[in-house]
Design a protein around this motif. Structure first.
Motif, short mmCIF file in Angstrom:
data_model
loop_
_atom_site.label_atom_id
_atom_site.label_comp_id
_atom_site.label_asym_id
_atom_site.label_seq_id
_atom_site.Cartn_x
_atom_site.Cartn_y
_atom_site.Cartn_z
N ALA A 233 58.33 -92.73 27.67
CA ALA A 233 57.15 -92.25 28.39
C ALA A 233 56.33 -93.41 28.92
O ALA A 233 55.89 -93.41 30.08
N LEU A 234 56.14 -94.43 28.10
CA LEU A 234 55.32 -95.56 28.51
C LEU A 234 55.98 -96.36 29.63
O LEU A 234 55.32 -96.78 30.59
N HIS A 235 57.28 -96.57 29.51
CA HIS A 235 57.98 -97.32 30.56
C HIS A 235 57.92 -96.60 31.89
O HIS A 235 57.72 -97.21 32.94
N ALA A 236 58.07 -95.28 31.88
CA ALA A 236 57.99 -94.50 33.11
C ALA A 236 56.60 -94.62 33.74
O ALA A 236 56.46 -94.80 34.96
N ALA A 237 55.55 -94.55 32.92
CA ALA A 237 54.18 -94.69 33.44
C ALA A 237 53.97 -96.08 34.03
O ALA A 237 53.33 -96.24 35.08
N ILE A 274 51.22 -90.25 35.91
CA ILE A 274 50.93 -91.37 35.00
C ILE A 274 50.11 -90.88 33.82
O ILE A 274 50.40 -91.21 32.66
N ARG A 275 49.06 -90.11 34.09
CA ARG A 275 48.22 -89.60 33.00
C ARG A 275 49.04 -88.75 32.02
O ARG A 275 48.87 -88.86 30.80
N GLU A 276 49.92 -87.91 32.57
CA GLU A 276 50.73 -87.05 31.71
C GLU A 276 51.68 -87.87 30.84
O GLU A 276 51.89 -87.57 29.66
N LEU A 277 52.24 -88.93 31.41
CA LEU A 277 53.16 -89.78 30.65
C LEU A 277 52.41 -90.53 29.55
O LEU A 277 52.91 -90.67 28.43
#
Length: 310
Positions: A233-237, A274-277
């Protein structure tokens, strides 16, 4: 002790480990072969200016969040692993600079450029550019060899993660180069949002593997799935933020794509992604059985990684 202070103390030990390792090698080669000592000096200079130490920070976060003792016997293994990650990253940067013919790295001339200039100043035989590139690649080999020396002492579970990291990094780098050559490299990080690629060269190994290494060294294999989900999740954001803000991975074609695709409404949708991730990463951190204070630290780390720059 506050989480940040625990980690800072261990980071100081990583710095000492790197300096000590390189100083020992320099002393050894200074008497055996002065030319070899010069190669070590070049590597040591580049390592010394690497002030961010992102991967060591993430690894130590994974170790301490998993309940690792900053003063226990396993802490020495975590310090070695963190130093090994920094040396691996240095090797990767040196070789990337050669491929891209970059002039500067961390505010100083890249190794292949400085060694080519040395060749020209001294009027040595052969082509200066090829000498610089060859020397830089050898410095990368040296950095990788020292990294593997440190990693060879790790417990089996941690070493397996290290081995996986090394392999995925090489294959991922090749895949990235091949896609760019085939005009298939898409700057829009849609694959990161839908599900991260294995071996992504843009930093996938910068979060997931170091966290897992830290967990393994703390004796918490049960956190492997948790760290994996948090890192995805963090990498995607982070990748999405890099696209929006024009990070170093995103050149002129990404800028053109942003201008074409990202009107105000589309940018708002991307910001919501981004917020959701980040919220997903936060839920994972807060619902996990971590050491006191580290759920909050992982939450804050996710927010910093995905924050809008400037």
């Amino acid at each position: 002790m506050a989480p940040q202070l625990q980690r800072a103390g261990m980071l100081d030990r990583v710095e000492e480990r790197l300096r000590g390792l390189l100083n020992d090698e320099h002393r050894r080669w200074r008497t055996a072969d002065t030319r070899g000592a010069g190669l070590i000096e070049s590597l040591a200079e580049l390592v010394a200016v690497g002030v961010d130490r992102v991967r060591p920070v993430v690894l130590l976060t994974g170790y301490l969040a998993a309940g690792g003792d900053p003063d226990g016997p396993e802490a020495a293994e975590a310090v070695d692993a963190a130093a090994a990650l920094e040396l691996l990253d240095t090797c990767t940067l040196i070789r990337s600079d050669v491929r891209d013919n970059a002039a500067l790295r961390r505010g100083i001339p890249t190794l292949h450029v400085s060694r080519a200039a040395e060749h020209e100043r001294n009027g040595w035989a052969g082509d200066a550019g090829r000498f610089g590139e060859s020397t830089a690649n050898l410095a990368g080999d040296l950095s990788l060899t020292l990294a593997d020396r440190l990693a060879a002492r790790l417990p089996v579970a941690a070493w397996r993660i290290w081995d996986e990291l090394r392999l995925e990094r090489v294959v991922g780098t090749y895949a990235h180069e091949a896609m760019a050559a085939e005009y298939l490299d898409d700057p829009w990080p849609g694959r990161c949002i839908s599900g991260c690629d294995r071996g992504c060269t843009a930093g996938w190994y910068a979060v997931r593997h170091p966290l897992r290494l830290g967990g393994a060294l703390a004796g918490r294999p049960d956190l492997d799935v948790t760290y994996d989900a948090y890192a995805r999740a963090l990498h995607a954001a982070w990748r999405l933020r890099g696209f929006l803000d024009g990070g170093p991975e995103y050149d002129w074609d990404a800028e053109l794509l942003r201008e074409i695709l990202l009107e105000r409404e589309e940018r708002g949708i991307a910001e919501r992604h981004i917020r959701e991730l980040v919220e997903r990463a936060t839920r994972i951190a807060t619902s996990s059985r971590l050491a006191t204070g580290w759920s909050e630290e992982l939450t804050a780390f996710a927010a910093r990684m995905a924050a809008e720059k400037g």
